[in-house]
Motif scaffolding. Structure first.
Motif, PDB file in Angstrom:
ATOM      1  N   LEU A  94     -44.032 -26.200 -26.582  1.00 54.20           N
ATOM      2  CA  LEU A  94     -44.505 -26.869 -27.791  1.00 54.20           C
ATOM      3  C   LEU A  94     -44.020 -26.170 -29.057  1.00 54.20           C
ATOM      4  CD1 LEU A  94     -48.166 -27.697 -26.705  1.00 54.20           C
ATOM      5  CD2 LEU A  94     -46.262 -29.297 -26.950  1.00 54.20           C
ATOM      6  N   THR A  95     -44.100 -24.842 -29.073  1.00 52.71           N
ATOM      7  CA  THR A  95     -43.721 -24.119 -30.294  1.00 52.71           C
ATOM      8  C   THR A  95     -42.227 -24.224 -30.570  1.00 52.71           C
ATOM      9  OG1 THR A  95     -43.627 -22.049 -29.017  1.00 52.71           O
ATOM     10  CG2 THR A  95     -45.640 -22.487 -30.244  1.00 52.71           C
ATOM     11  N   TYR A  96     -41.398 -24.241 -29.516  1.00 50.98           N
ATOM     12  CA  TYR A  96     -39.956 -24.382 -29.735  1.00 50.98           C
ATOM     13  C   TYR A  96     -39.616 -25.800 -30.180  1.00 50.98           C
ATOM     14  CZ  TYR A  96     -34.943 -24.575 -29.009  1.00 50.98           C
ATOM     15  OH  TYR A  96     -33.590 -24.754 -29.198  1.00 50.98           O
ATOM     16  N   MET A  97     -40.251 -26.772 -29.540  1.00 51.38           N
ATOM     17  CA  MET A  97     -39.933 -28.172 -29.824  1.00 51.38           C
ATOM     18  C   MET A  97     -40.176 -28.510 -31.292  1.00 51.38           C
ATOM     19  SD  MET A  97     -40.849 -31.336 -27.320  1.00 51.38           S
ATOM     20  CE  MET A  97     -42.597 -30.951 -27.303  1.00 51.38           C
ATOM     21  N   ILE A  98     -41.294 -28.058 -31.850  1.00 56.55           N
ATOM     22  CA  ILE A  98     -41.618 -28.410 -33.247  1.00 56.55           C
ATOM     23  C   ILE A  98     -41.287 -27.281 -34.216  1.00 56.55           C
ATOM     24  CG2 ILE A  98     -43.425 -29.999 -32.504  1.00 56.55           C
ATOM     25  CD1 ILE A  98     -45.488 -27.921 -33.477  1.00 56.55           C
ATOM     26  N   ALA A  99     -40.537 -26.276 -33.747  1.00 56.84           N
ATOM     27  CA  ALA A  99     -40.116 -25.158 -34.610  1.00 56.84           C
ATOM     28  C   ALA A  99     -41.308 -24.471 -35.256  1.00 56.84           C
ATOM     29  CB  ALA A  99     -39.131 -25.643 -35.674  1.00 56.84           C
ATOM     30  N   CYS A 100     -42.312 -24.165 -34.448  1.00 56.51           N
ATOM     31  CA  CYS A 100     -43.515 -23.497 -34.949  1.00 56.51           C
ATOM     32  C   CYS A 100     -43.301 -21.988 -34.879  1.00 56.51           C
ATOM     33  CB  CYS A 100     -44.720 -23.908 -34.111  1.00 56.51           C
ATOM     34  SG  CYS A 100     -46.258 -23.144 -34.627  1.00 56.51           S
ATOM     35  N   THR A 101     -43.110 -21.351 -36.014  1.00 58.66           N
ATOM     36  CA  THR A 101     -42.796 -19.922 -36.058  1.00 58.66           C
ATOM     37  C   THR A 101     -44.036 -19.114 -36.463  1.00 58.66           C
ATOM     38  OG1 THR A 101     -42.075 -20.101 -38.363  1.00 58.66           O
ATOM     39  CG2 THR A 101     -40.406 -20.426 -36.652  1.00 58.66           C
ATOM     40  N   GLN A 102     -43.803 -17.834 -36.735  1.00 60.62           N
ATOM     41  CA  GLN A 102     -44.885 -16.920 -37.141  1.00 60.62           C
ATOM     42  C   GLN A 102     -46.000 -16.876 -36.094  1.00 60.62           C
ATOM     43  OE1 GLN A 102     -44.635 -14.947 -39.897  1.00 60.62           O
ATOM     44  NE2 GLN A 102     -42.606 -15.825 -40.115  1.00 60.62           N
ATOM     45  N   ARG A 103     -45.606 -16.830 -34.817  1.00 58.51           N
ATOM     46  CA  ARG A 103     -46.599 -16.776 -33.738  1.00 58.51           C
ATOM     47  C   ARG A 103     -47.050 -15.333 -33.552  1.00 58.51           C
ATOM     48  NH1 ARG A 103     -48.712 -20.736 -34.429  1.00 58.51           N
ATOM     49  NH2 ARG A 103     -49.874 -20.498 -32.503  1.00 58.51           N
ATOM     50  N   THR A 104     -47.833 -14.862 -34.496  1.00 57.09           N
ATOM     51  CA  THR A 104     -48.319 -13.484 -34.471  1.00 57.09           C
ATOM     52  C   THR A 104     -49.353 -13.310 -33.353  1.00 57.09           C
ATOM     53  OG1 THR A 104     -49.987 -14.058 -36.117  1.00 57.09           O
ATOM     54  CG2 THR A 104     -47.907 -13.181 -36.934  1.00 57.09           C
ATOM     55  N   PRO A 105     -49.623 -12.061 -32.933  1.00 52.57           N
ATOM     56  CA  PRO A 105     -50.548 -11.828 -31.812  1.00 52.57           C
ATOM     57  C   PRO A 105     -51.936 -12.428 -31.997  1.00 52.57           C
ATOM     58  CG  PRO A 105     -49.325  -9.832 -32.290  1.00 52.57           C
ATOM     59  CD  PRO A 105     -48.985 -10.804 -33.376  1.00 52.57           C
ATOM     60  N   ALA A 106     -52.401 -12.519 -33.221  1.00 53.30           N
ATOM     61  CA  ALA A 106     -53.746 -13.048 -33.466  1.00 53.30           C
ATOM     62  C   ALA A 106     -53.824 -14.562 -33.304  1.00 53.30           C
ATOM     63  CB  ALA A 106     -54.205 -12.660 -34.866  1.00 53.30           C
ATOM     64  N   LYS A 107     -52.679 -15.238 -33.185  1.00 54.44           N
ATOM     65  CA  LYS A 107     -52.673 -16.692 -33.075  1.00 54.44           C
ATOM     66  C   LYS A 107     -52.642 -17.178 -31.632  1.00 54.44           C
ATOM     67  CE  LYS A 107     -50.553 -17.515 -37.603  1.00 54.44           C
ATOM     68  NZ  LYS A 107     -49.412 -18.100 -38.339  1.00 54.44           N
ATOM     69  N   LEU A 108     -52.675 -16.252 -30.691  1.00 52.20           N
ATOM     70  CA  LEU A 108     -52.653 -16.604 -29.268  1.00 52.20           C
ATOM     71  C   LEU A 108     -54.011 -16.240 -28.691  1.00 52.20           C
ATOM     72  CD1 LEU A 108     -50.317 -17.672 -27.400  1.00 52.20           C
ATOM     73  CD2 LEU A 108     -50.197 -15.358 -26.507  1.00 52.20           C
ATOM     74  N   ASN A 109     -54.908 -17.213 -28.630  1.00 53.76           N
ATOM     75  CA  ASN A 109     -56.277 -16.970 -28.177  1.00 53.76           C
ATOM     76  C   ASN A 109     -56.387 -17.278 -26.687  1.00 53.76           C
ATOM     77  OD1 ASN A 109     -59.347 -17.463 -27.961  1.00 53.76           O
ATOM     78  ND2 ASN A 109     -59.066 -16.675 -30.025  1.00 53.76           N
ATOM     79  N   ILE A 110     -56.804 -16.276 -25.901  1.00 58.81           N
ATOM     80  CA  ILE A 110     -56.787 -16.379 -24.442  1.00 58.81           C
ATOM     81  C   ILE A 110     -58.220 -16.374 -23.907  1.00 58.81           C
ATOM     82  CG2 ILE A 110     -55.902 -15.353 -22.311  1.00 58.81           C
ATOM     83  CD1 ILE A 110     -53.910 -13.780 -24.187  1.00 58.81           C
ATOM     84  N   SER A 111     -58.517 -17.314 -23.029  1.00 60.28           N
ATOM     85  CA  SER A 111     -59.842 -17.369 -22.417  1.00 60.28           C
ATOM     86  C   SER A 111     -60.020 -16.191 -21.463  1.00 60.28           C
ATOM     87  CB  SER A 111     -60.024 -18.680 -21.658  1.00 60.28           C
ATOM     88  OG  SER A 111     -61.162 -18.625 -20.823  1.00 60.28           O
ATOM     89  N   ARG A 112     -61.115 -15.471 -21.599  1.00 59.52           N
ATOM     90  CA  ARG A 112     -61.391 -14.335 -20.710  1.00 59.52           C
ATOM     91  C   ARG A 112     -61.718 -14.812 -19.293  1.00 59.52           C
ATOM     92  NH1 ARG A 112     -59.849  -9.306 -20.833  1.00 59.52           N
ATOM     93  NH2 ARG A 112     -60.615  -8.911 -22.956  1.00 59.52           N
ATOM     94  N   ALA A 113     -62.242 -16.023 -19.174  1.00 50.30           N
ATOM     95  CA  ALA A 113     -62.670 -16.518 -17.859  1.00 50.30           C
ATOM     96  C   ALA A 113     -61.538 -17.140 -17.052  1.00 50.30           C
ATOM     97  CB  ALA A 113     -63.789 -17.541 -18.032  1.00 50.30           C
ATOM     98  N   SER A 114     -60.594 -17.823 -17.737  1.00 50.56           N
ATOM     99  CA  SER A 114     -59.612 -18.611 -16.987  1.00 50.56           C
ATOM    100  C   SER A 114     -58.151 -18.312 -17.291  1.00 50.56           C
ATOM    101  CB  SER A 114     -59.856 -20.102 -17.249  1.00 50.56           C
ATOM    102  OG  SER A 114     -59.602 -20.404 -18.615  1.00 50.56           O
ATOM    103  N   GLY A 115     -57.871 -17.692 -18.439  1.00 46.20           N
ATOM    104  CA  GLY A 115     -56.485 -17.474 -18.825  1.00 46.20           C
ATOM    105  C   GLY A 115     -55.895 -18.631 -19.608  1.00 46.20           C
TER     106      GLY A 115
END
Length: 268
Positions: A94-115
């Motif tokens: 998705l991020t490559y397709m729409i050229a979504c940049t600035q994917r800093t570490p704080a923008k990747l929210n991961i579920s602790r229960a499922s991943g």
């Protein structure tokens, strides 16, 4: 908490080791001048700094160790990693397709229960007003800590095929991607003051601008689902999915990651 980010993983590691969060930046400032005088180019110095940062300050095992410590059994760890691998593949697509940049570490929210992954601020980047395009040296985020957790087997197996399947769902049905993009691109472009002024004066120019950007996004999607002819695969000993593999190689190349800025945290 129910979720965490890559930034949270790094912050906990800094707290445990006693290193300040800006340690990579301080290390680069202290070493850069000497390295530039010893190496043939600034790019070579940046690449060496990146490798030393991964070895000494931000090891590629932080994410893996953090998740392993919170997973009660090997089977649950395996299932968690499998789901995360599919999720990070969808994120890359998705991020490559729409050229979504600035994917800093704080923008990747991961579920602790499922991943499962929630992407914050998933909006396209405009390299210039009216042009949805990324100038970043990497096509999507596939940094050392993500690579280590997904494992080499996941990078060669799950990730490319999952990316392919996600994009194929958009491109496999006639007009599905285009019908979505026509409205999506227009809404994103019109938020830029320069484009909004142009649209008010010349609506046809906005329509042409939207069409150009839709074609660019379709082109990027096409790269990820392109299958090489059997003869070319056999003659050149390539993977049938070589265009997608090439994008993944760009994403994991230390030379490209070293060009990313410190806010992006390429070692995470």
């Amino acid at each position: 908490p129910g979720s965490f980010t890559l930034q949270d993983v790094y912050d906990r590691a800094c707290e445990s080791s006693g290193n300040p969060e800006i340690a990579p930046a301080l290390y680069a400032v202290g070493k850069m001048r000497d390295l530039v005088s010893q190496l043939p180019s600034v790019d070579a110095a940046n690449e060496l700094l990146f490798e030393q940062t991964c070895q000494r300050l931000v090891p590629p095992t932080l994410l893996r160790d953090d998740i392993r410590a919170c997973t009660p059994s090997p089977m649950e760890y395996w299932l968690y990693r499998e789901n995360f691998s599919y999720q990070i593949s969808a994120s890359a697509a998705l991020t490559y397709m729409i050229a979504c940049t600035q994917r800093t570490p704080a923008k990747l929210n991961i579920s602790r229960a499922s991943g499962s992954i929630c992407l914050h601020d998933l909006v396209p980047t405009q390299a210039t007003p009216g042009l949805v395009h990324s100038k970043e040296p990497v096509p999507f985020r596939l940094t050392p800590n993500i690579q280590t957790f997904v494992t080499e087997l996941g990078l060669e197996g799950i990730v490319p095929f999952a990316i392919y399947r996600v994009v194929q769902r958009f491109t496999g049905t006639e007009h599905l991607l285009r019908d979505f993009l026509d409205l999506f691109v227009r809404d994103e472009l019109i938020h830029v003051p320069a484009v909004k002024s142009l649209a008010a004066a010349n609506p046809q120019a906005l329509a042409e601008m939207c069409e150009r950007n839709v074609k660019l996004i379709e082109h990027r999607a096409g790269q990820m689902v392109e299958i090489l002819p059997a003869k070319e695969v056999q003659d050149q000993e390539l993977s049938p999915m070589q265009p997608l593999i090439r994008l993944m190689m760009q994403a994991v190349a230390p030379a490209n990651l070293a060009k990313m800025d410190f806010i992006w945290a390429p070692w995470l």
